[in-house]
Write a protein that holds these residues in place. Sequence first.
Motif, PDB file in Angstrom:
ATOM      1  N   TRP A  16      13.840 -10.062   4.332  1.00  0.00           N
ATOM      2  CA  TRP A  16      14.222  -9.477   2.742  1.00  0.00           C
ATOM      3  C   TRP A  16      13.037  -8.539   2.369  1.00  0.00           C
ATOM      4  N   GLU A  17      11.976  -9.011   2.249  1.00  0.00           N
ATOM      5  CA  GLU A  17      10.966  -8.238   1.437  1.00  0.00           C
ATOM      6  C   GLU A  17      10.817  -6.917   2.285  1.00  0.00           C
ATOM      7  N   ALA A  18      10.991  -6.968   3.531  1.00  0.00           N
ATOM      8  CA  ALA A  18      10.707  -5.522   4.418  1.00  0.00           C
ATOM      9  C   ALA A  18      11.925  -4.514   4.056  1.00  0.00           C
ATOM     10  N   THR A  19      13.248  -5.412   3.753  1.00  0.00           N
ATOM     11  CA  THR A  19      14.237  -4.711   3.556  1.00  0.00           C
ATOM     12  C   THR A  19      14.270  -3.952   2.022  1.00  0.00           C
ATOM     13  N   ALA A  20      13.720  -4.684   1.151  1.00  0.00           N
ATOM     14  CA  ALA A  20      13.409  -4.508  -0.161  1.00  0.00           C
ATOM     15  C   ALA A  20      12.536  -3.154  -0.286  1.00  0.00           C
ATOM     16  N   GLN A  21      11.402  -3.562   0.485  1.00  0.00           N
ATOM     17  CA  GLN A  21      10.342  -2.238   0.655  1.00  0.00           C
ATOM     18  C   GLN A  21      10.973  -0.977   1.063  1.00  0.00           C
ATOM     19  N   ASP A  22      11.768  -1.197   2.277  1.00  0.00           N
ATOM     20  CA  ASP A  22      12.435   0.217   2.841  1.00  0.00           C
ATOM     21  C   ASP A  22      13.282   0.763   1.705  1.00  0.00           C
ATOM     22  N   ALA A  23      14.203  -0.013   0.883  1.00  0.00           N
ATOM     23  CA  ALA A  23      14.918   0.653  -0.105  1.00  0.00           C
ATOM     24  C   ALA A  23      14.200   1.389  -1.134  1.00  0.00           C
ATOM     25  N   GLN A  24      12.898   0.612  -1.623  1.00  0.00           N
ATOM     26  CA  GLN A  24      12.149   1.198  -2.307  1.00  0.00           C
ATOM     27  C   GLN A  24      11.580   2.667  -2.098  1.00  0.00           C
ATOM     28  N   VAL A  26      13.102   4.524   0.197  1.00  0.00           N
ATOM     29  CA  VAL A  26      14.144   5.547   0.319  1.00  0.00           C
ATOM     30  C   VAL A  26      14.238   6.132  -1.363  1.00  0.00           C
ATOM     31  N   ARG A  27      14.123   5.186  -2.058  1.00  0.00           N
ATOM     32  CA  ARG A  27      14.464   5.819  -3.634  1.00  0.00           C
ATOM     33  C   ARG A  27      13.362   6.597  -3.864  1.00  0.00           C
ATOM     34  N   GLU A  28      12.162   6.351  -3.794  1.00  0.00           N
ATOM     35  CA  GLU A  28      10.867   7.024  -3.925  1.00  0.00           C
ATOM     36  C   GLU A  28      10.804   8.271  -3.088  1.00  0.00           C
ATOM     37  N   ARG A  29      11.207   8.425  -1.903  1.00  0.00           N
ATOM     38  CA  ARG A  29      11.340   9.525  -1.221  1.00  0.00           C
ATOM     39  C   ARG A  29      12.418  10.726  -1.746  1.00  0.00           C
ATOM     40  N   ALA A  30      13.521   9.990  -2.531  1.00  0.00           N
ATOM     41  CA  ALA A  30      14.422  10.966  -2.450  1.00  0.00           C
ATOM     42  C   ALA A  30      13.889  11.668  -4.016  1.00  0.00           C
ATOM     43  N   ALA A  31      13.451  10.629  -4.846  1.00  0.00           N
ATOM     44  CA  ALA A  31      12.694  11.209  -6.231  1.00  0.00           C
ATOM     45  C   ALA A  31      11.607  12.378  -5.924  1.00  0.00           C
ATOM     46  N   MET A  32      10.809  12.083  -4.750  1.00  0.00           N
ATOM     47  CA  MET A  32       9.680  13.089  -4.442  1.00  0.00           C
ATOM     48  C   MET A  32      10.397  14.507  -3.905  1.00  0.00           C
ATOM     49  N   VAL A  33      11.544  14.395  -3.271  1.00  0.00           N
ATOM     50  CA  VAL A  33      12.259  15.644  -2.998  1.00  0.00           C
ATOM     51  C   VAL A  33      12.644  16.311  -3.992  1.00  0.00           C
ATOM     52  N   GLU A  34      13.395  15.593  -5.086  1.00  0.00           N
ATOM     53  CA  GLU A  34      14.031  16.332  -6.290  1.00  0.00           C
ATOM     54  C   GLU A  34      12.687  16.817  -7.085  1.00  0.00           C
ATOM     55  N   THR A  35      11.593  16.181  -7.169  1.00  0.00           N
ATOM     56  CA  THR A  35      10.540  16.844  -7.865  1.00  0.00           C
ATOM     57  C   THR A  35      10.046  18.134  -7.188  1.00  0.00           C
ATOM     58  N   HIS A  66       4.500   7.208   3.592  1.00  0.00           N
ATOM     59  CA  HIS A  66       3.788   6.000   3.332  1.00  0.00           C
ATOM     60  C   HIS A  66       2.919   5.360   4.347  1.00  0.00           C
ATOM     61  N   LEU A  67       3.390   5.818   5.580  1.00  0.00           N
ATOM     62  CA  LEU A  67       3.033   5.232   6.887  1.00  0.00           C
ATOM     63  C   LEU A  67       1.768   6.146   7.400  1.00  0.00           C
ATOM     64  N   PHE A  68       1.432   7.112   6.360  1.00  0.00           N
ATOM     65  CA  PHE A  68       0.279   8.088   6.746  1.00  0.00           C
ATOM     66  C   PHE A  68      -0.720   7.870   5.694  1.00  0.00           C
ATOM     67  N   ILE A  69      -0.552   6.829   4.975  1.00  0.00           N
ATOM     68  CA  ILE A  69      -1.587   6.714   3.905  1.00  0.00           C
ATOM     69  C   ILE A  69      -2.367   5.147   4.187  1.00  0.00           C
ATOM     70  N   PRO A  70      -3.603   4.792   3.794  1.00  0.00           N
ATOM     71  CA  PRO A  70      -4.030   3.620   4.076  1.00  0.00           C
ATOM     72  C   PRO A  70      -3.433   2.517   3.679  1.00  0.00           C
ATOM     73  N   GLU A  71      -2.948   2.545   2.208  1.00  0.00           N
ATOM     74  CA  GLU A  71      -2.351   1.529   1.551  1.00  0.00           C
ATOM     75  C   GLU A  71      -0.968   1.120   1.926  1.00  0.00           C
ATOM     76  N   ARG A  72      -0.278   2.087   2.607  1.00  0.00           N
ATOM     77  CA  ARG A  72       1.275   2.246   3.008  1.00  0.00           C
ATOM     78  C   ARG A  72       2.020   1.542   1.893  1.00  0.00           C
ATOM     79  N   CYS A  74       4.680   2.632  -1.114  1.00  0.00           N
ATOM     80  CA  CYS A  74       5.571   3.786  -1.379  1.00  0.00           C
ATOM     81  C   CYS A  74       5.580   4.207  -2.851  1.00  0.00           C
ATOM     82  N   SER A  75       5.004   3.554  -3.615  1.00  0.00           N
ATOM     83  CA  SER A  75       4.968   4.124  -5.226  1.00  0.00           C
ATOM     84  C   SER A  75       3.737   5.115  -5.456  1.00  0.00           C
ATOM     85  N   VAL A  76       2.632   4.990  -4.391  1.00  0.00           N
ATOM     86  CA  VAL A  76       1.666   5.705  -4.180  1.00  0.00           C
ATOM     87  C   VAL A  76       1.936   6.967  -3.561  1.00  0.00           C
TER      88      VAL A  76
END
Length: 243
Positions: A16-24, A26-35, A66-72, A74-76
């Motif tokens: 559940w935690e992994a799924t929630a992180q994946d969903a976050q 996806v949202r953060e990545r979509a917002a990044m693209v709009e920026t 997020h897989l290319f930064i040390p902390e992995r 999403c918000s960062v």
Amino acid sequence: MKVLPLLVFAMGVVAWEATAQDAQCVRERAAMVETIRAYARSAAGVLGQQGVSEGVLEVMAQTKRHLFIPERTCSVAYADTPVPIGLGQTISQPYIVALMTQLAEVAPDHTVLEVGTGSGYQAAILARLARKVCTIEIIPQLAETAAKTLRDLAYDNVSVRLGDGYDGWPECGPFDAVVVTAALGELPPPLIEQLKVGGRLVMPVGPGYSTQQLTVVEKIAPGKTTTRAVALVRFVPFTRSQN
């Protein structure tokens, strides 16, 4: 026998935690693209009315930064800002990655050289657009980590080399595009020499840790180029070998 339900429950919580992180993500990545899209519209003088192409934006939306930064985290990872990756290096802000990719005009049949692998994120973006990416990193720890990340994520068309990128990678070229992710006060002649006619070099030109000019060099004939500065940027300095 009573341990099994607890184990199943624990596994369910992790899933559940992994799924929630994946969903976050996806949202953060979509917002990044709009920026990125909004920045591109405001930079029509640099990119023209087309802005950043839908092809580049789609790749930015698909690539898990997020897989290319040390902390992995999403918000960062998807905030439009550079992120430290250790050893005095950073991963460029998403808009700059998109801008440099757009300026390089990468096509599906292209061979691309990247100088300054860093975390491997820019190479991953280029790899989704080009036939082949050759990337050079001078810091051993970064080269090793980036190569592993790209390999684990099945970027099979990327080759990572440890070394001084000033001299390019002749054996991997010639190149349709060269992207340099560190600032230097001059355009390296070997990189221009390894460009195909019609190819483009995109790099920041100027002193490190200061304001530089993001510069595009186009090779229009053997021994003949055009050069234009397109935007002010700030990159870490280009590191050279001491040998």
